[in-house]
Design an enzyme around this catalytic site. Sequence first.
Site, short mmCIF file in Angstrom:
data_model
loop_
_atom_site.label_atom_id
_atom_site.label_comp_id
_atom_site.label_asym_id
_atom_site.label_seq_id
_atom_site.Cartn_x
_atom_site.Cartn_y
_atom_site.Cartn_z
CB ALA A 61 3.10 6.30 2.40
CB VAL A 107 4.50 1.25 4.00
CG1 VAL A 107 4.22 2.69 3.56
CG2 VAL A 107 3.58 0.86 5.15
CE LYS A 108 4.17 0.14 -4.75
NZ LYS A 108 3.18 -0.12 -5.86
CG LEU A 109 8.02 4.44 2.13
CD1 LEU A 109 9.19 4.07 3.03
CD2 LEU A 109 7.19 5.56 2.76
CB VAL A 126 -0.91 0.04 1.25
CG1 VAL A 126 -1.98 1.09 1.10
CG2 VAL A 126 -1.54 -1.32 1.52
#
Length: 217
Positions: A59, A83-85, A57
């Site tokens: 951010a 978490v994808k950054l 998912v």
Amino acid sequence: MEIYLDTAHVADIAKAVKTGCISGVTTNPTIVSREGTPLRQCITAIAAVDPALTILVEAVSPTAKELIDEAHRLAELAAHVVVKLPMTPHGLAAARSLSRAGIRTTVTLVFGLTQAIAASCAGAEYIAPFVGRLDDMNMGGLALVRSIKETFRAQAVGTKIIAASIRSCQAVADLFTAGCDVVTMPAAIFWKMLEHPLTEAGLLQFEKDWKTVPGTL
Ligand code: G3P
């Protein structure tokens, strides 16, 4: 070696998960926007298909501090959230902080070897090169992945590669051969992976011949 689906469409995910081949799902703001549902609802529905799925998912906050806060909230959405950054200085700073806090991260929108090196040094668990977008520009997506893999191997770093932006079954095969840990693909490409005309022909022949075998099991 893991296959992920690059979609938030729950019906497509549920159908593909039934094959037993799918271990994760990747999303991004574009993919979520196609579903027309709030993010929380989207991720909860995906997790309900199979609670063991890894779900990526993204951010989207503008600063490292806000990315970190957002990542903590995203990580609570399901059991196995990564978490994808973004591949930006803020995204890297967030990756460093989150990896220390035990939150799993992927640095996304990777298009160059030096970006991959920086993301690995920042502690990202995964990096996500967008192979198809490079190929669209004739810029060698597979060659990039090969050089990332070679560099990570030479440096003995554990950062994993999720190849994304997939356009064909041939790309899937080539990327796994190149050593990608995960390839994430649209559902249509996943189903094509399973097909071969000789499998179809073989099954038809077996069905025909089986009818001539006397008796029952
Ligand atoms: O996971 C990244 C992917 O969704 C991007 O794909 O087709 O928009 O280049 P595409």
